[in-house]
Design a protein around this motif. Structure first.
Motif, short mmCIF file in Angstrom:
data_model
loop_
_atom_site.label_atom_id
_atom_site.label_comp_id
_atom_site.label_asym_id
_atom_site.label_seq_id
_atom_site.Cartn_x
_atom_site.Cartn_y
_atom_site.Cartn_z
N ALA A 1 28.20 21.01 19.41
CA ALA A 1 29.47 21.22 18.76
C ALA A 1 30.13 22.44 19.52
O ALA A 1 31.54 22.33 19.48
CB ALA A 1 29.52 21.15 17.41
N SER A 2 29.28 23.62 19.58
CA SER A 2 30.15 24.80 19.99
C SER A 2 30.53 24.68 21.51
O SER A 2 31.39 25.10 21.72
CB SER A 2 29.11 25.95 19.99
N VAL A 3 29.72 23.84 22.30
CA VAL A 3 30.05 23.70 23.42
C VAL A 3 31.45 22.77 23.84
O VAL A 3 32.17 23.08 24.54
CB VAL A 3 28.93 22.79 24.53
N ILE A 4 31.31 21.68 22.92
CA ILE A 4 32.74 20.85 22.79
C ILE A 4 33.93 21.82 22.44
O ILE A 4 35.03 21.77 23.08
CB ILE A 4 32.26 19.71 21.88
N ALA A 5 33.56 22.68 21.53
CA ALA A 5 34.84 23.55 21.14
C ALA A 5 35.29 24.59 22.18
O ALA A 5 36.46 24.77 22.28
CB ALA A 5 34.08 24.26 19.82
N HIS A 6 34.38 25.30 22.83
CA HIS A 6 34.54 26.01 23.95
C HIS A 6 35.08 25.39 25.22
O HIS A 6 36.00 26.05 25.63
CB HIS A 6 33.37 26.94 24.13
N GLN A 7 34.67 24.15 25.60
CA GLN A 7 34.74 23.83 26.92
C GLN A 7 35.51 22.14 26.68
O GLN A 7 35.87 21.92 28.03
CB GLN A 7 33.52 23.69 27.60
N GLY A 8 35.68 21.54 25.60
CA GLY A 8 36.18 20.33 25.73
C GLY A 8 35.19 19.32 26.05
O GLY A 8 34.01 19.54 26.41
N GLU A 9 35.46 18.04 25.83
CA GLU A 9 34.66 17.05 25.61
C GLU A 9 33.85 16.65 26.96
O GLU A 9 32.92 16.49 27.23
CB GLU A 9 35.23 15.74 24.88
N GLN A 10 34.88 16.63 28.06
CA GLN A 10 34.32 16.29 29.44
C GLN A 10 33.54 17.07 29.99
O GLN A 10 32.31 16.72 30.54
CB GLN A 10 35.69 16.19 30.30
N LYS A 11 33.58 18.38 29.84
CA LYS A 11 32.55 19.42 30.34
C LYS A 11 31.43 19.33 29.60
O LYS A 11 30.37 19.35 30.10
CB LYS A 11 33.33 20.88 30.42
N ALA A 12 31.39 19.12 28.39
CA ALA A 12 30.19 19.15 27.43
C ALA A 12 29.62 17.90 27.77
O ALA A 12 28.36 17.99 27.69
CB ALA A 12 30.76 19.09 25.85
#
Length: 339
Positions: A169-180
């Motif tokens: 969830a933190s990766v999504i918040a920082h980088q967006g769904e595509q990069k996550a």
């Protein structure tokens, strides 16, 4: 004065005792924290306030289901559990009641609380690596774990576990769904084996050479560091620990926390207990007893393992953001086969 009717006197005594029992200060606590060291937390609260704690312990999902099924008849005043994802699940089910407390607002940083639940301790998601197989420079960031150079070297617990969901969830918040999602695919491609076990199992697998690197919550590392068992000492001799993302977002932290329940019959006691958990004394118990960090920044602790791990830059992403992307994290993990 002499009472002429002893039966009436006995009845009055019984009524008085009944009224006193009815007014006894109590707190009904549902807890998913299963740490023996928490016993001191509860007993000292009772000593300080005179409020007796009636405690029911259980697994997180079981307690949530129980509170939901009990509805307006629930005796529960406070729910304590670990991981922002689980606290968010309780919020989404409408189980918590908003709490207004100047003390909690002043002592707990804004990014570690919401309107209806509060963090009382933190633990970091660190990278553990085998010193003989992997260089520390290779794993300075969470993103590095998806590097093809680590193919066949990554161990992990299940992707459905809240610890991993909160990190995602933190990766999504920082980088967006595509990069996550691209990152998640890279993790799966680098697995040394199918996800299994808990965080301690991952650390031991890294030490045994079954894999070269893994992610684990810091208090599991600290627990092994403080162990007197020769086998645990050997494990820690073979592994190194990295605070990820120190030059960018900071290391992801997760939390242990709780809130007052919507149908709490003892609301004043519930607020008093939550405020107690933010006291200097209680905060030290979290650190010394279970190797977690206090959320109250002014509290100084003396824990040899935490001191040995040293200071690090914390990711101050609001816990509400971890909650917001929890479901999306699970969807992505399912899609890429991280189970």
């Amino acid at each position: 004065m002499k009472l002429k009717n002893p039966l009436l006197f006995a009845a009055l005594l019984a009524l008085s005792a009944s009224a006193a029992a009815a007014q006894e200060a109590v707190l009904n606590l549902y807890s998913a924290r299963h740490y023996q060291t928490d016993e001191a937390l509860y007993s000292n609260f009772t000593k300080q306030t005179g409020i007796k704690i009636n405690r029911i312990e259980g697994k997180e999902d079981e307690l949530l289901e129980r509170i939901k099924n009990e509805g307006a008849n629930s005796p529960a005043d406070v729910l304590l559990t670990v991981d922002a994802a689980r606290l968010a699940a309780a919020h989404e089910l409408g189980l918590f009641a908003p709490v207004k407390s100047k003390l909690l607002e002043s002592r707990i940083p804004a990014y570690l609380r919401t309107d209806d639940w509060f963090s009382f301790s933190t633990r970091a998601r660190v990278i553990v690596y085998n010193k003989a197989e992997v260089q520390a420079e290779q794993v300075q960031n969470y993103e590095d774990l998806a590097n093809p150079a680590l193919k066949g070297k990554l161990c992990s617990r299940s992707g459905s576990h809240p610890y991993n969901l909160s990190l995602m969830a933190s990766v999504i918040a920082h980088q967006g769904e595509q990069k996550a999602e691209a990152w998640a695919k890279g993790l799966v491609a680098n697995f040394a084996r199918a996800p299994k076990g808990g965080d301690t199992d991952q650390i031991k697998a890294v030490a045994a050479g079954e894999c070269g690197v893994a992610i684990a919550n810091s208090y599991y590392v600290a627990r092994l560091m403080r162990s007197d068992k020769p086998a645990d000492k050997k494990v820690m001799e073979k592994v190194g620990v990295v605070w990820p993302n120190q030059k960018s977002t900071g290391t992801h932290i997760n939390v242990s926390g709780g809130g007052m329940l919507k149908h709490a019959p003892n609301k004043a006691a519930a607020v008093k207990f939550l405020e107690y958990l933010a006291s200097d004394e209680a905060q030290r118990y979290f650190a010394d007893g279970n190797n977690e960090w206090p959320v109250v920044t002014s509290v100084k602790v003396k824990n040899p393992a935490l001191e040995a791990l040293g200071p690090f830059k914390v990711d101050t992403l609001p816990v509400s953001s971890l909650a917001m992307y929890r479901a999306k994290a699970q969807v992505i993990f399912d899609r890429v086969g991280f189970r």
